[in-house]
Design a protein around this motif. Structure first.
Motif, mmCIF file in Angstrom:
data_model
loop_
_atom_site.group_PDB
_atom_site.id
_atom_site.type_symbol
_atom_site.label_atom_id
_atom_site.label_comp_id
_atom_site.label_asym_id
_atom_site.label_seq_id
_atom_site.Cartn_x
_atom_site.Cartn_y
_atom_site.Cartn_z
ATOM 1 N N THR A 55 -2.180 -8.057 14.264
ATOM 2 C CA THR A 55 -2.409 -9.318 14.934
ATOM 3 C C THR A 55 -2.196 -10.764 14.163
ATOM 4 N N VAL B 61 -4.392 -6.592 21.433
ATOM 5 C CA VAL B 61 -5.633 -7.086 21.022
ATOM 6 C C VAL B 61 -5.298 -8.588 20.498
ATOM 7 N N CYS B 62 -6.732 -9.129 20.381
ATOM 8 C CA CYS B 62 -6.695 -10.325 20.072
ATOM 9 C C CYS B 62 -7.696 -10.789 18.915
ATOM 10 N N LYS B 63 -7.364 -11.477 17.820
ATOM 11 C CA LYS B 63 -8.367 -11.936 17.023
ATOM 12 C C LYS B 63 -8.250 -13.727 17.109
ATOM 13 N N GLU C 79 -13.580 -4.840 16.224
ATOM 14 C CA GLU C 79 -13.198 -5.987 15.256
ATOM 15 C C GLU C 79 -12.238 -7.021 16.089
ATOM 16 N N TYR C 80 -12.077 -6.967 17.374
ATOM 17 C CA TYR C 80 -11.337 -7.928 18.001
ATOM 18 C C TYR C 80 -11.918 -8.801 18.643
ATOM 19 N N ASP C 81 -11.594 -10.005 19.311
ATOM 20 C CA ASP C 81 -12.409 -10.900 19.897
ATOM 21 C C ASP C 81 -12.001 -10.514 21.474
ATOM 22 N N LYS D 294 -18.007 -8.716 19.071
ATOM 23 C CA LYS D 294 -16.588 -8.031 18.772
ATOM 24 C C LYS D 294 -16.594 -7.044 19.780
ATOM 25 N N TYR E 259 -2.449 -12.222 18.282
ATOM 26 C CA TYR E 259 -2.124 -10.873 18.987
ATOM 27 C C TYR E 259 -1.732 -9.876 18.158
ATOM 28 N N THR F 256 -1.967 1.360 15.494
ATOM 29 C CA THR F 256 -1.468 0.122 15.428
ATOM 30 C C THR F 256 0.044 -0.077 15.303
ATOM 31 N N ILE G 271 -9.382 -7.346 23.969
ATOM 32 C CA ILE G 271 -8.563 -6.502 24.380
ATOM 33 C C ILE G 271 -8.236 -6.357 25.650
#
Length: 174
Positions: free
Chosen positions: A149, A126-128, A103-105, A88, A136, A145, A107
């Motif tokens: 997402t 940001v992407c999960k 915590e993101y996959d 992450k 996103y 924030t 950025i």
């Protein structure tokens, strides 16, 4: 190793004496673009200890513990660093303060620019990865924030120069 950008390095003082020797490696953090043209972060170095990375200042004082799998500069955002931990990513500043949680996959910066602040007001997309695909969100330059997402696509409208408002095109569920 040019692929991983890891090199055997020695840090020398002005008397050409080797310093900062208690680490597997100590490296400058390259940046692709800076306002002053210096291609490295100017006040911190990354160090490797027990296979993990941390930050130290130029005097060798540890800023963070060696807990990261990777540390790299954020394009256009001097003083901000991408960190990767257990697959992450997040963002810390050069003082070691977490700006965006790890915590993101993925950025990416939104590349917002204005004449006065240059890229300092650039925010983050940001992407999960979720079961139903990529989702996103948007985090402003302060680390707040703005959008959760939950969107299938986000794009910042950069043509409108306005430091007080962020204009975003967001797609959700088609």
């Amino acid at each position: 190793n040019t692929e991983t950008k890891e090199y055997q390095t020695k840090v020398l003082n002005d008397k050409k004496e080797q310093i900062l020797t208690g680490y597997e490696s100590v490296q400058a953090i390259p940046t692709e673009t800076t306002a002053d043209g210096i291609p490295f972060e100017k006040t911190v170095l990354k160090y490797k200890k027990d296979g993990k990375y941390g930050l130290i200042n130029l005097n060798g004082k540890e800023i963070t513990k060696p807990i990261y799998d990777e540390i790299s500069a954020v394009t256009y955002k001097e003083g901000m660093l991408f960190v990767k931990q257990e697959g992450k990513v997040g963002i810390i500043n050069i003082n070691g303060v977490q700006v965006i949680d790890v915590e993101y996959d993925n950025i990416t910066v939104d590349n917002y620019y204005d004449v006065d602040s240059k890229y300092q007001k650039t925010g983050f997309i940001v992407c999960k990865v979720q079961d139903d695909g990529y989702r996103y969100g948007y985090i402003n330059y302060k680390g707040d924030t703005v959008l959760k997402t939950e969107y299938t696509e986000i794009e910042r409208v950069n043509e409108i120069e306005n430091d007080k408002n962020v204009y975003i095109i967001a797609y959700k569920d088609g």
